[in-house]
Design a protein around this motif. Structure first.
Motif, PDB file in Angstrom:
ATOM      1  N   HIS A 270      41.300  45.643  35.922  1.00  0.00           N
ATOM      2  CA  HIS A 270      40.741  44.424  36.514  1.00  0.00           C
ATOM      3  C   HIS A 270      39.840  44.777  37.697  1.00  0.00           C
ATOM      4  O   HIS A 270      38.728  44.257  37.826  1.00  0.00           O
ATOM      5  N   GLU A 271      40.297  45.662  38.551  1.00  0.00           N
ATOM      6  CA  GLU A 271      39.510  46.031  39.728  1.00  0.00           C
ATOM      7  C   GLU A 271      38.226  46.762  39.355  1.00  0.00           C
ATOM      8  O   GLU A 271      37.203  46.594  40.016  1.00  0.00           O
ATOM      9  N   TYR A 272      38.260  47.565  38.301  1.00  0.00           N
ATOM     10  CA  TYR A 272      37.010  48.198  37.864  1.00  0.00           C
ATOM     11  C   TYR A 272      36.012  47.147  37.387  1.00  0.00           C
ATOM     12  O   TYR A 272      34.821  47.243  37.676  1.00  0.00           O
ATOM     13  N   ARG A 273      36.486  46.126  36.679  1.00  0.00           N
ATOM     14  CA  ARG A 273      35.585  45.042  36.257  1.00  0.00           C
ATOM     15  C   ARG A 273      35.045  44.308  37.482  1.00  0.00           C
ATOM     16  O   ARG A 273      33.861  43.959  37.542  1.00  0.00           O
TER      17      ARG A 273
ATOM     18  N   CYS B 251      36.887  46.483  46.594  1.00  0.00           N
ATOM     19  CA  CYS B 251      37.392  46.875  45.272  1.00  0.00           C
ATOM     20  C   CYS B 251      37.662  48.382  45.231  1.00  0.00           C
ATOM     21  O   CYS B 251      38.684  48.824  44.701  1.00  0.00           O
ATOM     22  N   GLU B 252      36.733  49.159  45.777  1.00  0.00           N
ATOM     23  CA  GLU B 252      36.927  50.605  45.811  1.00  0.00           C
ATOM     24  C   GLU B 252      38.189  50.967  46.587  1.00  0.00           C
ATOM     25  O   GLU B 252      38.947  51.851  46.176  1.00  0.00           O
ATOM     26  N   GLN B 253      38.430  50.280  47.701  1.00  0.00           N
ATOM     27  CA  GLN B 253      39.638  50.549  48.489  1.00  0.00           C
ATOM     28  C   GLN B 253      40.892  50.157  47.707  1.00  0.00           C
ATOM     29  O   GLN B 253      41.886  50.871  47.732  1.00  0.00           O
ATOM     30  N   ARG B 254      40.834  49.022  47.009  1.00  0.00           N
ATOM     31  CA  ARG B 254      41.985  48.614  46.201  1.00  0.00           C
ATOM     32  C   ARG B 254      42.269  49.645  45.107  1.00  0.00           C
ATOM     33  O   ARG B 254      43.419  49.987  44.835  1.00  0.00           O
TER      34      ARG B 254
ATOM     35  N   ALA C 197      29.949  33.114  40.754  1.00  0.00           N
ATOM     36  CA  ALA C 197      30.790  33.986  41.576  1.00  0.00           C
ATOM     37  C   ALA C 197      32.061  33.263  42.005  1.00  0.00           C
ATOM     38  O   ALA C 197      33.151  33.851  42.021  1.00  0.00           O
ATOM     39  N   GLN C 198      31.937  31.976  42.341  1.00  0.00           N
ATOM     40  CA  GLN C 198      33.120  31.181  42.703  1.00  0.00           C
ATOM     41  C   GLN C 198      34.086  31.098  41.530  1.00  0.00           C
ATOM     42  O   GLN C 198      35.296  31.277  41.703  1.00  0.00           O
ATOM     43  N   ALA C 199      33.573  30.806  40.357  1.00  0.00           N
ATOM     44  CA  ALA C 199      34.423  30.681  39.170  1.00  0.00           C
ATOM     45  C   ALA C 199      35.114  32.005  38.849  1.00  0.00           C
ATOM     46  O   ALA C 199      36.321  32.026  38.548  1.00  0.00           O
ATOM     47  N   ASP C 200      34.390  33.107  38.944  1.00  0.00           N
ATOM     48  CA  ASP C 200      34.986  34.407  38.662  1.00  0.00           C
ATOM     49  C   ASP C 200      36.031  34.787  39.707  1.00  0.00           C
ATOM     50  O   ASP C 200      37.055  35.397  39.382  1.00  0.00           O
ATOM     51  N   THR C 201      35.797  34.413  40.942  1.00  0.00           N
ATOM     52  CA  THR C 201      36.777  34.694  41.990  1.00  0.00           C
ATOM     53  C   THR C 201      38.045  33.869  41.773  1.00  0.00           C
ATOM     54  O   THR C 201      39.158  34.362  41.972  1.00  0.00           O
ATOM     55  N   ARG C 202      37.892  32.623  41.328  1.00  0.00           N
ATOM     56  CA  ARG C 202      39.072  31.812  40.992  1.00  0.00           C
ATOM     57  C   ARG C 202      39.876  32.467  39.868  1.00  0.00           C
ATOM     58  O   ARG C 202      41.105  32.475  39.897  1.00  0.00           O
ATOM     59  N   LEU C 203      39.189  33.025  38.880  1.00  0.00           N
ATOM     60  CA  LEU C 203      39.886  33.725  37.797  1.00  0.00           C
ATOM     61  C   LEU C 203      40.636  34.948  38.323  1.00  0.00           C
ATOM     62  O   LEU C 203      41.743  35.241  37.882  1.00  0.00           O
ATOM     63  N   SER C 204      40.030  35.653  39.266  1.00  0.00           N
ATOM     64  CA  SER C 204      40.721  36.804  39.865  1.00  0.00           C
ATOM     65  C   SER C 204      41.954  36.357  40.638  1.00  0.00           C
ATOM     66  O   SER C 204      42.994  37.022  40.587  1.00  0.00           O
ATOM     67  N   LEU C 205      41.827  35.258  41.346  1.00  0.00           N
ATOM     68  CA  LEU C 205      43.002  34.716  42.050  1.00  0.00           C
ATOM     69  C   LEU C 205      44.109  34.395  41.061  1.00  0.00           C
ATOM     70  O   LEU C 205      45.275  34.739  41.283  1.00  0.00           O
ATOM     71  N   HIS C 206      43.754  33.752  39.963  1.00  0.00           N
ATOM     72  CA  HIS C 206      44.744  33.427  38.935  1.00  0.00           C
ATOM     73  C   HIS C 206      45.370  34.701  38.366  1.00  0.00           C
ATOM     74  O   HIS C 206      46.583  34.773  38.165  1.00  0.00           O
ATOM     75  N   PHE C 207      44.545  35.707  38.119  1.00  0.00           N
ATOM     76  CA  PHE C 207      45.042  36.982  37.609  1.00  0.00           C
ATOM     77  C   PHE C 207      46.087  37.574  38.555  1.00  0.00           C
ATOM     78  O   PHE C 207      47.173  37.969  38.140  1.00  0.00           O
TER      79      PHE C 207
END
Length: 158
Positions: A25-28, A58-61, A112-122
Protein backbone atom coordinates in the motif's frame (compact mmCIF):
# COMPACT_ATOMS: atom_id res chain seq x y z
CA UNK A 1 -12.41 6.29 -9.00
CA UNK A 2 -8.96 7.42 -9.99
CA UNK A 3 -6.10 5.41 -11.37
CA UNK A 4 -4.58 5.49 -7.91
CA UNK A 5 -7.63 4.18 -6.07
CA UNK A 6 -6.94 1.25 -3.88
CA UNK A 7 -8.16 -2.21 -4.49
CA UNK A 8 -9.65 -3.37 -1.22
CA UNK A 9 -7.67 -6.34 -0.02
CA UNK A 10 -8.57 -9.20 2.18
CA UNK A 11 -7.00 -8.98 5.57
CA UNK A 12 -4.28 -11.37 6.55
CA UNK A 13 -4.29 -11.65 10.35
CA UNK A 14 -0.70 -12.95 10.40
CA UNK A 15 1.92 -10.25 11.00
CA UNK A 16 3.87 -11.22 7.89
CA UNK A 17 0.85 -10.91 5.63
CA UNK A 18 -0.24 -7.66 7.18
CA UNK A 19 3.25 -6.19 6.90
CA UNK A 20 3.33 -7.12 3.24
CA UNK A 21 -0.11 -5.59 2.56
CA UNK A 22 0.81 -2.35 4.31
CA UNK A 23 4.16 -2.25 2.52
CA UNK A 24 2.55 -2.66 -0.90
CA UNK A 25 0.00 0.00 0.00
CA UNK A 26 2.76 2.45 0.92
CA UNK A 27 4.62 1.80 -2.33
CA UNK A 28 1.43 2.64 -4.24
CA UNK A 29 1.01 5.76 -2.11
CA UNK A 30 4.62 6.77 -2.72
CA UNK A 31 4.11 6.54 -6.48
CA UNK A 32 0.81 8.42 -6.17
CA UNK A 33 2.33 11.31 -4.22
CA UNK A 34 5.31 11.53 -6.55
CA UNK A 35 2.96 11.66 -9.52
CA UNK A 36 0.88 14.38 -7.85
CA UNK A 37 4.02 16.38 -7.03
CA UNK A 38 5.07 16.17 -10.66
CA UNK A 39 1.56 16.97 -11.90
CA UNK A 40 1.26 20.17 -9.88
CA UNK A 41 4.80 21.33 -10.66
CA UNK A 42 3.99 23.38 -13.81
CA UNK A 43 1.39 25.62 -12.17
CA UNK A 44 1.24 25.13 -8.40
CA UNK A 45 4.68 24.78 -6.86
CA UNK A 46 3.17 25.11 -3.36
CA UNK A 47 0.95 22.05 -3.82
CA UNK A 48 3.74 20.18 -5.62
CA UNK A 49 6.04 20.62 -2.61
CA UNK A 50 3.34 19.43 -0.21
CA UNK A 51 2.76 16.30 -2.30
CA UNK A 52 6.51 15.72 -2.40
CA UNK A 53 6.56 15.95 1.40
CA UNK A 54 3.76 13.39 1.57
CA UNK A 55 5.95 11.15 -0.59
CA UNK A 56 8.83 11.59 1.86
CA UNK A 57 6.46 10.52 4.65
CA UNK A 58 5.72 7.37 2.62
CA UNK A 59 9.44 6.67 2.36
CA UNK A 60 9.76 7.01 6.14
CA UNK A 61 6.80 4.68 6.69
CA UNK A 62 8.40 2.12 4.38
CA UNK A 63 11.65 2.36 6.31
CA UNK A 64 9.73 1.83 9.58
CA UNK A 65 7.99 -1.21 8.09
CA UNK A 66 11.32 -2.62 6.95
CA UNK A 67 12.80 -2.17 10.43
CA UNK A 68 9.78 -3.86 12.00
CA UNK A 69 10.10 -6.78 9.57
CA UNK A 70 13.74 -7.16 10.56
CA UNK A 71 12.91 -7.09 14.28
CA UNK A 72 10.15 -9.64 13.80
CA UNK A 73 12.48 -11.72 11.62
CA UNK A 74 9.89 -12.07 8.92
CA UNK A 75 10.49 -12.28 5.19
CA UNK A 76 13.82 -13.99 5.94
CA UNK A 77 15.84 -12.65 3.05
CA UNK A 78 12.77 -12.11 0.89
CA UNK A 79 11.92 -8.54 1.82
CA UNK A 80 11.09 -6.59 -1.30
CA UNK A 81 12.30 -3.04 -1.44
CA UNK A 82 9.63 -2.31 -4.03
CA UNK A 83 7.22 -4.59 -5.86
CA UNK A 84 8.18 -5.31 -9.44
CA UNK A 85 6.48 -2.99 -11.89
CA UNK A 86 4.32 -4.51 -14.55
CA UNK A 87 4.82 -1.72 -17.09
CA UNK A 88 7.66 -1.10 -19.47
CA UNK A 89 9.90 1.92 -18.70
CA UNK A 90 8.46 3.90 -21.63
CA UNK A 91 4.95 3.48 -20.13
CA UNK A 92 5.90 4.99 -16.78
CA UNK A 93 4.55 8.48 -17.53
CA UNK A 94 1.78 7.56 -19.96
CA UNK A 95 -0.95 8.36 -17.42
CA UNK A 96 0.83 11.35 -15.88
CA UNK A 97 -1.43 14.40 -15.61
CA UNK A 98 -0.02 17.94 -15.55
CA UNK A 99 -2.27 20.73 -14.34
CA UNK A 100 -2.10 24.12 -15.95
CA UNK A 101 -5.32 25.85 -14.88
CA UNK A 102 -7.52 26.26 -11.80
CA UNK A 103 -10.16 23.80 -13.00
CA UNK A 104 -7.55 21.04 -13.40
CA UNK A 105 -6.12 21.88 -9.96
CA UNK A 106 -9.58 21.41 -8.40
CA UNK A 107 -10.10 18.09 -10.20
CA UNK A 108 -6.71 16.71 -9.18
CA UNK A 109 -7.14 17.87 -5.58
CA UNK A 110 -10.58 16.22 -5.45
CA UNK A 111 -8.98 13.00 -6.67
CA UNK A 112 -6.24 13.35 -4.06
CA UNK A 113 -8.91 13.81 -1.36
CA UNK A 114 -10.75 10.68 -2.49
CA UNK A 115 -7.56 8.62 -2.58
CA UNK A 116 -6.54 9.84 0.86
CA UNK A 117 -9.96 8.82 2.22
CA UNK A 118 -9.36 5.35 0.77
CA UNK A 119 -5.99 5.21 2.51
CA UNK A 120 -7.63 6.19 5.78
CA UNK A 121 -10.16 3.40 5.30
CA UNK A 122 -7.34 0.97 4.50
CA UNK A 123 -5.44 1.83 7.69
CA UNK A 124 -8.57 1.78 9.85
CA UNK A 125 -9.39 -1.71 8.58
CA UNK A 126 -5.79 -2.87 9.06
CA UNK A 127 -5.83 -1.57 12.61
CA UNK A 128 -9.07 -3.43 13.32
CA UNK A 129 -7.42 -6.80 12.54
CA UNK A 130 -3.94 -6.05 13.88
CA UNK A 131 -2.62 -8.68 16.27
CA UNK A 132 0.79 -7.36 17.34
CA UNK A 133 1.61 -4.39 19.55
CA UNK A 134 4.51 -3.17 17.39
CA UNK A 135 2.41 -3.24 14.25
CA UNK A 136 -0.50 -1.56 16.03
CA UNK A 137 1.80 1.26 17.12
CA UNK A 138 2.95 1.82 13.54
CA UNK A 139 -0.58 1.63 12.13
CA UNK A 140 -1.86 4.18 14.66
CA UNK A 141 0.94 6.57 13.70
CA UNK A 142 0.31 6.03 9.98
CA UNK A 143 -3.39 6.68 10.48
CA UNK A 144 -2.61 9.91 12.33
CA UNK A 145 -0.35 11.01 9.46
CA UNK A 146 -3.03 10.28 6.86
CA UNK A 147 -5.61 12.21 8.87
CA UNK A 148 -3.26 15.20 8.91
CA UNK A 149 -2.69 14.82 5.15
CA UNK A 150 -6.44 14.72 4.62
CA UNK A 151 -6.87 18.00 6.53
CA UNK A 152 -4.11 19.65 4.51
CA UNK A 153 -5.57 18.52 1.19
CA UNK A 154 -9.02 19.73 2.28
CA UNK A 155 -7.54 23.14 3.08
CA UNK A 156 -5.81 23.27 -0.30
CA UNK A 157 -9.08 22.38 -2.05
CA UNK A 158 -11.11 25.01 -0.17
Amino acid sequence: MSAFSLALTTHDPLPQGQLMQVCHHEYRELRRHRSLALGFLPSRLDISLIMALFGIECEQRLLDLHRLAERMQVFAGAWEREPQRTVAPHDTFRDQVFVDDDAAVRVLLARAQADTRLSLHFYESQLAVCCTLEMRTLLERFLKQYRAAQRIIEELAA
